[in-house]
Scaffold this active site. Sequence first.
Site, PDB file in Angstrom:
ATOM      1  N   GLU A  88       0.801  -1.220   0.000  1.00  0.00           N
ATOM      2  CA  GLU A  88       0.000   0.000   0.000  1.00  0.00           C
ATOM      3  C   GLU A  88       0.839   1.278   0.000  1.00  0.00           C
ATOM      4  O   GLU A  88       0.779   2.090   0.941  1.00  0.00           O
ATOM      5  CB  GLU A  88      -0.962  -0.005   1.192  1.00  0.00           C
TER       6      GLU A  88
ATOM      7  N   GLU B 176      -5.205  -8.721   1.050  1.00  0.00           N
ATOM      8  CA  GLU B 176      -5.856  -8.289   2.285  1.00  0.00           C
ATOM      9  C   GLU B 176      -7.334  -8.064   2.015  1.00  0.00           C
ATOM     10  O   GLU B 176      -7.701  -7.443   1.017  1.00  0.00           O
ATOM     11  CB  GLU B 176      -5.272  -6.990   2.851  1.00  0.00           C
TER      12      GLU B 176
END
Length: 457
Positions: free
Chosen positions: A173, A363
């Site tokens: 991320e 995720e």
Amino acid sequence: MSVLGEQVAAALEFPPGFLWGASTAAFQIEGATRQDGRTDSIWDAFSRRPGAVAGGDTGEPAADHYHRYRDDVALMRALGFGAYRFSIAWSRVRPDGGEVNPKGLDFYDRLTDELLANGITPWATLYHFDLPQALEEAGGWANRDTAFRFAEFAETSVARLGDRIPFWSTLNEPWCSAFLGYAAGIHAPGRREPEAAAAAAHHLLLAHGLAMPELRRHAPAARLGITLNLYPVQGEDQEAVRKIDGLQNRLFLDPVLLGRYPEDLLADLEPFGFPVRDGDLAAIGTPIDQLGINYYRGYEVTRDPALGEAAGPEWIGAREVRFIPDPHAPLTESGWQVEPDKLTDTLLRVHREYPHIPLYVTENGAAYPDHVGPDGEIADDDRIGFLDSHLRAAHAAVAQGVDLRGFFYWSLLDNFEWAEGYAKRFGLVHVDYATQERTPKRSAAWYANVIAANGLR
């Protein structure tokens, strides 16, 4: 047989060899922040700042995984996990971004061997938000040199572990690292400097590109990639959609998978001095073998002040955009809208616009107010519903031709949830932070049955 002792049969089957597991991150679970040569990361420093983290929480002791990793691996084996995605703490392996610390590497050596001995495939992420504080004091990700220091850290890690770890992600991320850390100031290092955020976004991607040859050299058979948090953006105002989709998604997808930045986004970021040099995009666009997608929610946007909530400081170049909440959508305890259909949309979008790259959901998960019942059970049926709906959404994408090869729940354990501290619980396994006792929640048994069936009943 399932962990509940029932014969399982899947009505919605995932492809043969589908990889099932869960994800964690070093700072969020390891603890032992001053042990065996580890030095401060930006999250150690940030969490000591008054008011920065809910409850004044820090990364000590987190879930004490540094000492309890064998027990945690045994839990994964009992749940039938095929894989485990973890991150390697830069401040353990090269404290202060400097010389190699053998004791830090030894921990990941032991963890890798323990996973393999239990039949669990290790998946290493090299960077999950925990830059050494000493490198931040030299400019952090706003400093181009940090990308080269990351390549050194990558080379150190893969030279030791690459013979046994078949999956590697460079970054987790980078949007959060750049924009929450350097523009909004709500993640470490807590800066509110839009020019630094723009530089950080590029230097993070450059770090990815510089690390790829080192990973390929030491682990030629491994599946190499990056993990991005991708959120679908919709709305009637196409200019608002363009800007937010650009910052959230295309800023990272296009250079990694197409070798170029979107021209419209470069124009948006030009006032902030986006620091691209000759040769950078060739490095960033080095071919990858897999793309990790973290999905939690979508966005609906406009530019009408009467319809939505103003964009925060993380949305540099798009502060006029407004985010429109759906008053009818169910919410997680984090206040995030539950939108499983948009996971399907996200997977299809990447499949169509960036074809020929295998995808993994690295995720997906939710925080809910878990309670330990009088019988010791944690009946987290809301999490089961969340997980069931998102797995059905993932399967819908597979049914439409998406090359999805695995799913990792966030997270294995309750843990330190960044600025939320220990206030939010995402885990399949409950952690009593006072005693460090682990208790699998009802969702853990449910997920184990999905894994055993390779699908949903």
